[in-house]
Structures are given as C-alpha cells and as structure tokens.
Design an enzyme around this catalytic site. Sequence first.
Site, PDB file in Angstrom:
ATOM      1  N   GLU A 111       0.869  -1.265   0.104  1.00 13.78           N
ATOM      2  CA  GLU A 111      -0.210  -0.021  -0.376  1.00 13.78           C
ATOM      3  C   GLU A 111       0.940   1.138  -0.005  1.00 13.78           C
ATOM      4  O   GLU A 111       0.805   1.907   1.180  1.00 13.78           O
ATOM      5  CB  GLU A 111      -0.577   0.319   1.034  1.00 13.78           C
ATOM      6  N   GLU A 121      -4.676  -8.748   1.242  1.00 17.81           N
ATOM      7  CA  GLU A 121      -5.103  -8.292   2.064  1.00 17.81           C
ATOM      8  C   GLU A 121      -7.146  -8.520   1.831  1.00 17.81           C
ATOM      9  O   GLU A 121      -7.459  -8.250   0.806  1.00 17.81           O
ATOM     10  CB  GLU A 121      -5.063  -7.132   2.981  1.00 17.81           C
TER      11      GLU A 121
END
Length: 917
Positions: free
Chosen positions: A439, A513
């Site tokens: 991220e 995720e």
Amino acid sequence: MSFQKFPTLLAIVAVALSTFNASQASGRSRERINDGWRFALGHATDKQRDFGHGLGYFSYLAKTGFGDGAASATFDDRAWRVVDLPHDWAAEAGFDAKASYSHGFKAIGPGFPESSVGWYRREIDIAVDDLGKRIRIEFDGIYRDAAVFVNGFFVGQEPSGFVSQSYDITEYLDYGGRNVIAVRADASMEEGWYYEGAGIYRHVYLLKTDPAHVARYGTFVRTAMEGEDAAVSISTKVKNDGDTPAAVRVSQEIVDENGNVVAKADAASLVISAGQVEELDQALRIADARVWDLDTPYLYEMRTFILSYDGTVLDEYRTSFGVREIRFDPNEGFFLNGRSVKLKGSNNHHDHAGIGAALPDAMQEYRIRKLKEMGMNAYRVSHHHASPALLEACDRLGMLVIDETRLMGINDYHFDQLEHLIVRGRNHPSIIMWSVGNEEWGIEGNILGARIAKRMQDFAHRLDPTRRVTAAVSGGWGGISTTIEAFGVNYIRHGDVDKQHREFPEQIILGTEETTTQQTRGIYFENAALAHQHPREDGSSGGNAERGWRFYAERDYTAGVFFWTGFDYRGEPTPYGWPAVLSQFGILDTCGFPKDGYYYLKSWWTDEPVLHVFPHWNWPGKEGETIEVRAHSNFDEVELFVNGVSQGRKAMPLNDHLAWQVEYQPGELLAHGYKDGALAMEKRVRTTGESAAFQLEADRGVIAADGADVSVVTLRVVDERGDVVPTADDQAWFSISGPGKIIGVGNGNPSSHEADQFHGSYGSIQLGKDWQAPAAWETDKPLSFEARFDAPEVAEGGSAFLLLNGIGKNLELSLNGKALPLEMLARRTPLAELGLKPEGNVLRMKADHFDDWGDREDVAKLSPALIALESPAEQYRRKAFNGLAQIIVQSTGEAGSIVLKAEGEGLKAATVRIEAE
C-alpha cells in the site's frame, strides 16, 4: 577461487596453515545470551537524563572507544532492573489519550521522550582461549535505531527495528577479562503505522568462529524431485577473516529428522585470500526423499563442514531445509508438490496480548497452531521482516509464508534490507513468495511505482530465482500493478480483479488483504463508547469474510486470499478512537480466543465437523424482542430449537451461513447438524447463571525447564453448572509457585487500559553529586571523596542497597567513622546491614591515583557511591472479558511443578499445575 587452479599458492598456504591450525582453536559456537541483562529508561532529548550519554568532550563518533554515560564499560548499572530477553518495554508502558493512535495510545514515541529510549547492558565472558577466533554479537531484532557498544567502542547502528544485526567485536574484547555490551534503542520515531514494541524484543547471540568459516547466511539450498529422489544443490560462501590466505576443504552431508546421514557430497577445495569470500556449488541426492508439505512438514538438515588440510574441523554450519516444489500458474493458482492448493491465509502483526512484541518461541508456535486449527495454510508477515523464530515455527508446523520488506526504494537503504530479507530466509521451505511493498499510496498507481517495483523485483530474482515476487496494492491500480509479476490485491472493492486478469493474462493474482467480519469477541450490539463492535456486514475496507472468501473461492485463477487479520493487534483501533487501543480486524482476538467469524472459515477451510451457534443467550431486558440467531457449519443441514421448539431445518448453502429470527426468552438454543440426512452433531447455548467460579486450563501441561518455554493458560468464569458466563467481567488475582513466573496477562477487550505486566520500580540516589574527579593528568594530590546523606525512605516491602565504586588504588572506605571492607565494591550491600543513622551519615573514600592513564580517565565516568532503591511489583491481576482472560506462564529454568492460582471476590478459586521438565 578453485584450489586446483593455484598449485603454487597452495604450497605457500599449506605451510602457513600448519602453523595457524596448531596455535588456534577451531569450530563454531553460537550461544544465546538472553538472560541477565540490565535495563533502564533513558531520555530522548535530555542528555543528563539519558545517563550523561553524549556529554563527553569527545563523542563516540569523534574518538574510537569514547562511548560515555551508559555506553561506557565503567558505568555502574547495578541499580538497573534485571530483565531476560526478549523484552518489550512498550508493553509495560501505560496508556495516554495524547499518544499515538496507530500504536495503541501507549505512552511512548512522539511526545514522550522520557519513555522512548531504553538502555540494555550485559557482561559477557570471553576466555583467553578464544583469542584467535572471530567473535560477533548478533541481534535478531531491536526496536529501533539501535546503537551498540562493546567496552565503550561503538560497533554499529541499525535504524530499522526489524533487520537483524551482526557486529564483529573481536578486536574490542578483553580476553580473560570483563567485557560489557551496551545497547541504546530509540523508539521516538515510528517505523510503521501499527504497534511495533520497543527494545531488544528478539534473541541475542554470541558467535565464535574460526577465521575461515561459512559466511553469515552463507548457504543456499535448492531442491527438485526426480521420481522418488530429491536432487539437492547447495551454494556455500566461505569467508576468510584471517590475515593470510586460507586453503580449506568444504564437505556436505544431509541428515534426516532421526539424525541419520542420508546424503553426502565429496569434499571440494577452496583457496580464499585474506579478507575475501569465495562461493562453491555442490550437489547431493536424497534417495526416497520425504517431502515438506502442509500436514507433513518434514525437515532435513544440511551440515556444511569447513576443514583444514590436516582434517581439523574449522567450522560446522547447519542449514534446515525441506524438499518441496512450488509453482504459481496465472490461470490455475498455486501448486505445492504438484497439487493445487488454495492459499487460505491471514496477515498478522507481531504482538500478542500481555507481552507485546516480545514473544518467546513457544508463543510463535501457539499462534501458528491457532491459525492452522481453523484450516489456515498461509501467513503474510505484515509489514516487515519476520522473526527468525516465526519462520522456524512455520517450517516445523507446515504454514506457508509471504515475507515482506519494510519500505520500497532503489538505494542501498532499501536494497540492503531486501537482501537481508531474502538471503536470511531463502532456505525456509515455508516461504513461497517475497513481498517488496504494501500500500505505497504515493507511488502504487503511477509510473514511479511501476519502475521501483520492477527494479526491486529484478534485484530479488538475482538473489533467489526460485520464488515469485509480489507487492500489495490498494486503491492505486495502474502503476505497480502493471509490472509486478504477482499482483497483490488489497481489498476487492478497489478495482476489477477479473479485468486485471484479462488485461494481464500472464500475471499471478492473489488477495494479499481482504476484510474479515470485524467484531469484538462476544459482542452483538454496538457500544461505541467502549469500542465494542457488533459483527459488521460491511467492514472498514468493505465487505466481510464471507463475501471475500466466496470471491476468491469462485475464481480458480487466483492463488488465494489473506484476510486482514488473523489476530487482533495493538493500535489502529478503526473505526474508533480513544479509549479503544486495539484493532478488531482479527479472526481471533489478541489472546487467540476465536470470534464467531473463525467458525465460518473453519467450516469451509477444513473437513472437521463444525457447528457453531451464536449469539450467546444472556439478554436480560430483551425478553420478547426478536434476535437473529446464526449458525456457521459445514453440515448439509442445520435445525434450530429454542426452548425445545423447532425454528426450522435448513440446508446449508456452500460458503454461507444460516439464520433464524427468534423471539428471545431465557433458556436454551439447540442446534442439530445433519449429514446425509442423519443427525451427526448437537450444539447447545444456554442462558447462564451468575458468575460462581474460575476455571484454569493450560494449553501445555508440560514445558521445558529452560527459562524460556511457556504455557498459555485460559481463565474462564463459569456459573454453578460450569457454563462460561458470556458477559462476565470478574476481577481475577493470580499467584504462582514453583519454577515459573507470569510474564503477561490479557483478555482481548479493545478498550481495556489494565496493565499487561506488573514490575517493581527501580531508582537510585547519587551520593556526593558535587564531587568531581580530577583530570587524568592531575596526580600530584591524593584522591578523596565525601558524601553526607540521610537514610532514604524505603517503600513497604522494598529494599535499598549501597553501591560503591573505587576511585583509585590503595583505597580506604569508611561510613560514619567505621572502616568498610573493600569487598563491598563488588556487591550490592543492603542498607539494613549498615546501621545508618536517620540523618547525617558520612561516607568517605581515600585513595592514590591509578597508575594507568585509562583507569584515571574512567574515574571521571563513574559515580563513587549510589543508593539503589527497589519496590516490589504489585500482584498480577486481570478482569475477564466476556468470560475469558489469558495468563502466560514461563519457566524460570528449574525443574519442578508450577502451580498457578486464580482468586476473586465471591468466586470459587481455581488452580492449574504445569510440569517443568
């Protein structure tokens, strides 16, 4: 370089080696030195409060060996607390609403300079016989920005809290004398956005080798199945830290789990120039090899021997490995040993209830076992280098791993960390993939991210061509997602996964995720003031575990999914703020107690029969109201009864759950699970009575008497029938006897500000503060020291000690006119033995100057006299949360019976016995 290519050089070297081997000891030893460290908090901004470190005219960066304050070998640390490692001082800190949200509001880090620096010191014994060996100090992990000193010499500094450190300390040591390691860790700056801990939270080792030895992380083992046999290749890097060339022979053997040698490689020769490293490739073959797999994680051991030409073993280096084959296919997903395996995983940070980041090895196993019990087969390390102990546990237990570097980038800082990650971990059969980022919102969706990811991926492949590389991307598709070979999808709501597969058909896709069903364990109606969260149909990152699993289960081209997260963790208490201090993304809470979503995944991830009915059935004041009752199960059908009345028998849809709308009345829920039309299992949930007793259950009734092993004990609050009271929050007080100690307690309550650990307080009073030692060149007058002081107040149950340090030779000591023995310099003398007056005590020292200039300089670095004050720890205690709490019990090193007792007001006490053997 190859030995055969240099016959002339060999003749020269052989003569040198005959003398070298006769005069120096051989072999490798790696001793874990976790016990007996001294610890104290320093200060991040006030050098005086940081034990005077950095106040000298010359700093340790200006002059070699000029570590001052607590970095000096002469510093008196006897007033500090004794701790065993691993140790996390952040776990001991209190909570503060002004502290870091992301780190769980612990009073440490930005804004808390008085609790953000920690010092550790330990003496080590180095024998005279060790002279001639190379000696290193190795740290598996220190959080963070750790400066390491040996005998006042600055040996290195590592800014990252997750990278293992190794320092050559050979030339700094006093062989046969006193040697002091000092570590200053500074956790003022956060490295991640989650709880990270503080201090030496992983193992420490003292490594001794011959100058000619296998380099650090110096072996790389690869395997391939050929029929029933395994072809094994090994690359070995041999380092020569000597000052002359070394001619050695390198041999290999493979040992099975029973200690039998199952393969050997003929010895090969190397000549290594002084200060250089040479690499050698060798091949072996294991007949009828046993493969490493999820349910049969069989491990072999490669034993690498470095031999001199007279047959002396200079080094023996052991590498654990497994024989297994992995393959990722862009259309069919992941394959292990030739069969398709869907990755059923979770992300996890590295902390646990009660102990923070300082997990004993047995706690790593406890956590991995908890995940495997629900059918999980994969673990993504989030978001930093894994602990070596974690990887070893995954190897032993059969858990697949994605290991991740901390920060994306293309310079030495980034590549050095990535190289460390890979060369340290590439022999672990559990690791199936490397992650180069997570991220990275500033770059993930643009050309910069595409370039950086490609460069890091290429670098990783040069170090390890056997594994794929991924990077996890959330909202920024179109940058990293265009160049990374294994695209990590963080949350399916952020993009069109099917479109990505169509446009990049050769790319591996996996869910790195995905949202779990966010919930506080045992909570079914939200109480935002306490951050108690009901099961959310649409979590913070979108969706829930059911939606996420169905998405990946329906797409064969995806390798699998990693839910965020397996365990709750400290920090990131989304969607709440203070007083919440924990996340609630976990499938299990911080203790490892399952939430309801655990049983959903276990139903579809295992073949074990599952029948779970929720919520609990204690709802006073809701009589007559409608409550939804759900079942997670893998039976064909489930029938629900309420107080004996059927609410209907329903077929269980694939990867789904069942629900009934029920009018609440106290009594009993009864679920029947049917397989092939026949009743196969029953599950009851009853309205309980009031709290009546405690129960204690240890996960392991026998532990090793090694000072490190642990047993995890569950406390349950039960009613008169023995049912757990699902809303109980009774206070429990714990006592322990025998060779064990409590190292932490927890309960999974996201807004609990109770202490996880209880420690005594430690402080000191410096006597004669105004005394100044003369300069080293001032030797014309005798030395004298005088301190006048009153007897200090000592807390009830506490103690006080007089600590003395010699200021010169021919020392004379007196207290209130009475001579004191010089033996007091070497010990902590209880004040109770000295007969102090309430006021007006006088301590005097007289001495001649030391002969050695360095000894005279050291006098200026010490305090001639201190009083150490110690107060006892409070008794361990913890409230239950929704009927449960956890106590972690550790061996103190002796054999015997450990008895833990729980007591509470108005409740029947409970005990549990654990044998340390």
